[in-house]
Design an enzyme around this catalytic site. Structure first.
Site, mmCIF file in Angstrom:
data_model
loop_
_atom_site.group_PDB
_atom_site.id
_atom_site.type_symbol
_atom_site.label_atom_id
_atom_site.label_comp_id
_atom_site.label_asym_id
_atom_site.label_seq_id
_atom_site.Cartn_x
_atom_site.Cartn_y
_atom_site.Cartn_z
ATOM 1 N N GLU A 278 2.565 -6.654 14.116
ATOM 2 C CA GLU A 278 2.555 -6.317 12.680
ATOM 3 C C GLU A 278 3.992 -6.153 12.215
ATOM 4 O O GLU A 278 4.783 -5.487 12.865
ATOM 5 C CB GLU A 278 1.867 -4.963 12.407
ATOM 6 C CG GLU A 278 0.383 -4.894 12.579
ATOM 7 C CD GLU A 278 -0.156 -3.497 12.221
ATOM 8 O OE1 GLU A 278 0.534 -2.734 11.495
ATOM 9 O OE2 GLU A 278 -1.257 -3.166 12.678
ATOM 10 N N GLU B 84 -5.238 -3.834 0.690
ATOM 11 C CA GLU B 84 -6.457 -3.086 1.050
ATOM 12 C C GLU B 84 -6.711 -2.033 -0.028
ATOM 13 O O GLU B 84 -6.328 -0.876 0.106
ATOM 14 C CB GLU B 84 -6.287 -2.437 2.422
ATOM 15 C CG GLU B 84 -6.095 -3.451 3.532
ATOM 16 C CD GLU B 84 -5.821 -2.787 4.868
ATOM 17 O OE1 GLU B 84 -6.780 -2.558 5.630
ATOM 18 O OE2 GLU B 84 -4.654 -2.485 5.142
ATOM 19 N N LYS C 3 -8.204 1.519 0.803
ATOM 20 C CA LYS C 3 -7.606 2.338 1.851
ATOM 21 C C LYS C 3 -7.067 3.643 1.247
ATOM 22 O O LYS C 3 -6.529 3.645 0.147
ATOM 23 C CB LYS C 3 -6.467 1.559 2.512
ATOM 24 C CG LYS C 3 -6.079 2.051 3.894
ATOM 25 C CD LYS C 3 -5.119 1.066 4.540
ATOM 26 C CE LYS C 3 -4.876 1.410 6.001
ATOM 27 N NZ LYS C 3 -3.968 0.434 6.623
ATOM 28 N N GLU D 241 0.029 2.234 1.318
ATOM 29 C CA GLU D 241 -1.054 1.883 2.249
ATOM 30 C C GLU D 241 -1.960 0.790 1.673
ATOM 31 O O GLU D 241 -2.573 0.029 2.415
ATOM 32 C CB GLU D 241 -1.893 3.122 2.584
ATOM 33 C CG GLU D 241 -1.213 4.099 3.515
ATOM 34 C CD GLU D 241 -0.989 3.509 4.899
ATOM 35 O OE1 GLU D 241 -1.957 3.046 5.516
ATOM 36 O OE2 GLU D 241 0.161 3.517 5.366
#
Length: 416
Positions: A218, A274, A277, A283
């Site tokens: 990642e 996302e 999330k 995030e």
């Protein structure tokens, strides 16, 4: 998008079927909660491989099985229980693959940078003392003997955002003229990612494993975030990821100063924003695509597109960290029933969070869910931010720099 590989955080059957008969290489994952059972029983490992590999392979080009996700970052009692089962589980998965005569699937585990006790300068790279002998030595022995990779999650955004005064943003974005010389080795660094990668190389070398290859499981840069999250914007995200692709796909790989010319397989986190999330704003904003599939910015993952061929990016507005007060208020046009539940949650945390909202007190009126929720959110965030609380409440809250206080009702604030 011309992606060469895709990494899943499970072994999702629908996605694995959809990837069949494409040229895309696939990485699948054993979930953290499956590790202990697999480590304890070869039959369980065989069943996992049967269900999640043999059912799709070779039509789907599975090339990597990652056992767990950042397992060594979990330091609760339950989390630590998994540590000593990690390498045994990896061994059992490898035994299952060999029993099926599958030799072109690597087995590894992705680890975060917090496995290091010291990381700077790179030559000082050392693994944490609580895992060095018990987990890292057997892990490196396994990776070395199976010719697998040390998979790591490396985000220059985090060290830069934690120390933007002393670390140049351009150094983090691969576009700096700054050169840093490691006093221990004399190696010269021109970007932050190379420093992070080499700190792991030196940590592995200290344990007697100088040759285990690196793969980045990642990396990336957030395209948006909260007011107090400097540098999270589309311009920086596009700049980082485009420069990363150019570096990692060069016909003559640059490698790192400690390993010049080495090829480093790399995954960008993440394909999608996302939007559901929890946590700080960043995030929800690491994606290349919006949740509906449209692109947030243009990127060519082959590295062949010239910088001049991209559309102009919106200017960065938040590269300098915000200094001042912030409040947390109810977001506009949200579901009032959900807002009422969030208000109840915030007030139930105690510590006097909602004392000023009781009848007769200074913030009781106006009697509206939105007003009460805004006060409760600000109060909760101010009281519990130091313990990890954030201004989100499942999308019902947002930060503001405008003081929402009225008259004698003073909203608690957070000072950045």
């Amino acid at each position: 998008m011309k992606a060469g590989s895709v990494k899943l955080y499970d072994a999702n059957p629908e996605i694995l079927r959809l990837l069949a008969r494409t040229n895309i290489h696939v990485s699948i994952m054993v979930r953290n909660d499956e590790i202990i059972n697999i480590a304890a029983n070869q039959t369980t490992a065989n069943k996992w491989v049967e269900d999640n590999v043999l059912r799709y392979y070779p039509d789907t080009i599975i090339r990597t099985i990652l056992v767990g996700n950042e397992v060594l970052s979990y330091s609760s009692d339950a989390g630590k229980q998994i540590w000593n089962h990690l390498v045994p589980a990896m061994r059992r998965i490898k035994i299952s693959l060999r029993a099926q005569d599958i030799r072109n699937i690597k087995v590894g585990t992705p680890l975060a940078m917090d496995v290091l006790q010291t990381a700077f300068p790179p030559s000082n790279g050392t693994f944490r003392s609580d895992i060095s002998t018990s987990v890292m030595v057997p892990l490196l022995n396994f990776l070395n003997s199976t010719k697998s990779f040390f998979f790591m999650d490396a985000y220059p955004y985090f060290p830069w955002s934690a120390n933007p005064i002393n670390i140049s943003l351009n150094f983090a974005l691969f576009q700096s003229n700054i050169k840093y010389t490691d006093p221990g080795t004399g190696l010269v660094y021109t970007n932050l990612l190379d420093q992070m990668l080499d700190s792991l190389v030196f940590a592995m070398t200290k344990l007697g494993y100088p040759d285990v290859r690196l793969s980045i499981a990642e990396t990336g840069w957030p395209n948006a975030g909260d007011i107090d999250e400097a540098g999270a914007n589309i311009k920086n995200a596009a700049t980082y990821n485009r420069n990363l692709v150019r570096k990692m796909t060069a016909s003559n790989p640059t490698g790192t100063p400690a390993r010049p010319g080495s090829l480093i397989p790399t995954f960008i986190f993440a394909l999608y924003d996302e939007n559901r999330k929890t946590g700080p704003g960043t995030e929800r904003h690491w994606g290349l695509l919006h949740p509906n599939g449209t692109s947030i910015y243009q990127i060519d993952l082959t590295g062949k597109r010239a910088s001049s061929d991209y559309e102009t990016l919106p200017p960065a507005q938040n590269n300098v960290p915000y200094k001042g007060k912030l409040w947390c208020i109810a977001a506009p046009e949200v579901n009032l029933t959900e807002l009422e539940s969030a208000l109840t949650f915030a007030c139930n945390q105690g510590n006097g969070t909602c004392d000023s909202l009781t009848p007769g007190k200074e913030c009781y009126e106006p009697l509206s869910v939105t007003w009460h929720a805004s006060y409760a959110f600000s109060s909760y965030w101010a009281k519990f931010r130091s313990q990890g609380a954030n201004c989100y409440f499942n999308g019902l809250a947002q930060q503001t720099t405008s003081n929402p206080s009225r008259g004698s009702c003073q909203f608690p604030s957070v000072t950045i």
